[in-house]
Write a protein that holds these residues in place. Sequence first.
Motif, PDB file in Angstrom:
ATOM      1  N   ALA A 244       1.764   0.207 -11.735  1.00 30.83           N
ATOM      2  CA  ALA A 244       1.229  -0.881 -10.917  1.00 30.83           C
ATOM      3  C   ALA A 244       2.178  -1.191  -9.770  1.00 30.83           C
ATOM      4  O   ALA A 244       1.755  -1.418  -8.624  1.00 30.83           O
ATOM      5  CB  ALA A 244       1.010  -2.122 -11.778  1.00 30.83           C
ATOM      6  N   ALA A 245       3.487  -1.194 -10.054  1.00 30.14           N
ATOM      7  CA  ALA A 245       4.480  -1.461  -9.011  1.00 30.14           C
ATOM      8  C   ALA A 245       4.442  -0.379  -7.935  1.00 30.14           C
ATOM      9  O   ALA A 245       4.560  -0.675  -6.738  1.00 30.14           O
ATOM     10  CB  ALA A 245       5.874  -1.545  -9.631  1.00 30.14           C
ATOM     11  N   VAL A 246       4.275   0.880  -8.334  1.00 31.44           N
ATOM     12  CA  VAL A 246       4.158   1.977  -7.375  1.00 31.44           C
ATOM     13  C   VAL A 246       2.948   1.775  -6.475  1.00 31.44           C
ATOM     14  O   VAL A 246       3.031   1.915  -5.246  1.00 31.44           O
ATOM     15  CB  VAL A 246       4.050   3.336  -8.111  1.00 31.44           C
ATOM     16  CG1 VAL A 246       3.605   4.434  -7.149  1.00 31.44           C
ATOM     17  CG2 VAL A 246       5.380   3.700  -8.749  1.00 31.44           C
ATOM     18  N   ALA A 247       1.808   1.436  -7.071  1.00 28.80           N
ATOM     19  CA  ALA A 247       0.580   1.227  -6.299  1.00 28.80           C
ATOM     20  C   ALA A 247       0.752   0.103  -5.284  1.00 28.80           C
ATOM     21  O   ALA A 247       0.258   0.189  -4.149  1.00 28.80           O
ATOM     22  CB  ALA A 247      -0.581   0.917  -7.245  1.00 28.80           C
ATOM     23  N   ILE A 248       1.467  -0.944  -5.671  1.00 26.14           N
ATOM     24  CA  ILE A 248       1.691  -2.084  -4.775  1.00 26.14           C
ATOM     25  C   ILE A 248       2.612  -1.689  -3.623  1.00 26.14           C
ATOM     26  O   ILE A 248       2.317  -1.959  -2.453  1.00 26.14           O
ATOM     27  CB  ILE A 248       2.276  -3.269  -5.566  1.00 26.14           C
ATOM     28  CG1 ILE A 248       1.219  -3.832  -6.530  1.00 26.14           C
ATOM     29  CG2 ILE A 248       2.758  -4.363  -4.611  1.00 26.14           C
ATOM     30  CD1 ILE A 248       1.785  -4.783  -7.568  1.00 26.14           C
TER      31      ILE A 248
END
Length: 327
Positions: A244-248
């Motif tokens: 999720a952090a990567v996507a953000i």
Amino acid sequence: MNEPSILAAIVAAFVLSVLLSPLFIPMLHRLKFGQSIREEGPSSHQKKSGTPTMGGIVVILAMVLSVLLVTFFFTDLDFNYQIGLLMLVTIAFGLVGFMDDFIKVVLKRNLGLNSKQKLLAQLVVAAIFYFVLREYEFSTVVQIPATGFSVDIGILYLLLVAVMLVGASNAVNLTDGLDGLLAGTSAIAFGAYAVLAWYAGFPEVAVFCAAVVGAVLGFLVFNAHPAKVFMGDTGSLALGGAIAAVAIILKMEILLIIIGGVFVIETLSVIIQVIVFKWKGRRVFKMSPLHHHYELSGWSEWKVVVVFWLCGIVFAVTGVYIEVWAI
């Protein structure tokens, strides 16, 4: 960008994971960190009781060490705030999972942390992640893939960050129910984001994703059926928070729904099962999450895992195609 750095990250993390696992597995045995199997789960899983868990420690260690090594030896890479934040989220969510696993296997409380405790810890990490991003004047614009539409949601971006980090970590956690299932599907999803990060000009993020791929593939050597070690919440929550952090950070927030399609479907199966059972008093699936439904339908564990891997590949390729085509 120097493509060899991505290959180096995969290889380094894979080797570290393969080397560390045989050291950790006996130690987990000695500490009696064996997985307790829920009685309401498939009866065939009862034989897995006592298999060492918390193997996610190996995945996190292999990833962190390989990222540090690659960013040190490749001079065109910087240990920037993006890498720092990704590692922070991964380790923090891993610690939440570790506490959950510890309570289950050491204190013998099979449900681990209660839902409120786990949610509060996840929200604290999400809030820290958001406010650090804002210190770097991170954009709050959200783009719809394959369209020219975007919208600046302002302070509501905090809510989006919280929903993504909490939702993804729990969705990935739900997927961790069969030998090798999560290791394979997470490798595929992070592989897709590694490609997109490279294509979009985020070399450090690409290296991070590549390191995760190598770490989980190395872990898969010992986690494939029949598993010698389980990832536990230590690994599943860490991987969910990380993706999720990567996507953000890549500003590909909505794309996570597609690339993480397997995780989304697994979560939806649980939601549908609960809603319909409370409303109609009957079950839609023989058991949720969805992978258990196919097990109870007569599929072998290995067949379920391979089919879900193939679905993950389809989702990942679709997501990459949509984003690259949009760019």
